[in-house]
Design a protein around this motif. Sequence first.
Motif: not given
Length: 149
Positions: A9, A12-13, A16, A32-37, A39-40
């Motif tokens: 976790r 991330h930095d 990315l 950005d939403e897909q990238t966040t998804l 990652w999660n």
Amino acid sequence: MTTIRTLLRTDHDAWLPLWRGYLEFYEAELSDEQTTLTWNRLIDPQFPIHGALAVDDDGAAVGIVHWLTHAATWSAQPYCYLEDLFVAPGVRGAGAGRALIAHVAEWADAHGSPKVYWLTQETNTTARALYDRVATHTGYVHYQIGLGS
């Protein structure tokens, strides 16, 4: 020497910029939403997509790999699909890509998968030189149909 380890976790930095470099290499744009998804999903132990990070001797992230398994009609055991592989341009040729592929192959073998496979662009000659050394080119051609959303 390159070390390969499971994504955490707290990575991330470090992850990315490598993810963005991968998307840029393939001239792809994701929200950005897909990238966040993505990652999660990678850090969720309940989600069936896995990720690892290559780090150099100084602890700097130099590469990423993501993979998943899926059921197959030709095997009782799931196949392993290596979906994303990226090594920072400044360290290519030093073994990180080979180590990332080996990490996925070892994971897949330990989880009973009979094979690991992946796709790349025909013009990706640098990566293909490595792939020709560590895997078998099957001769298949990839097609796809884009759908809806």
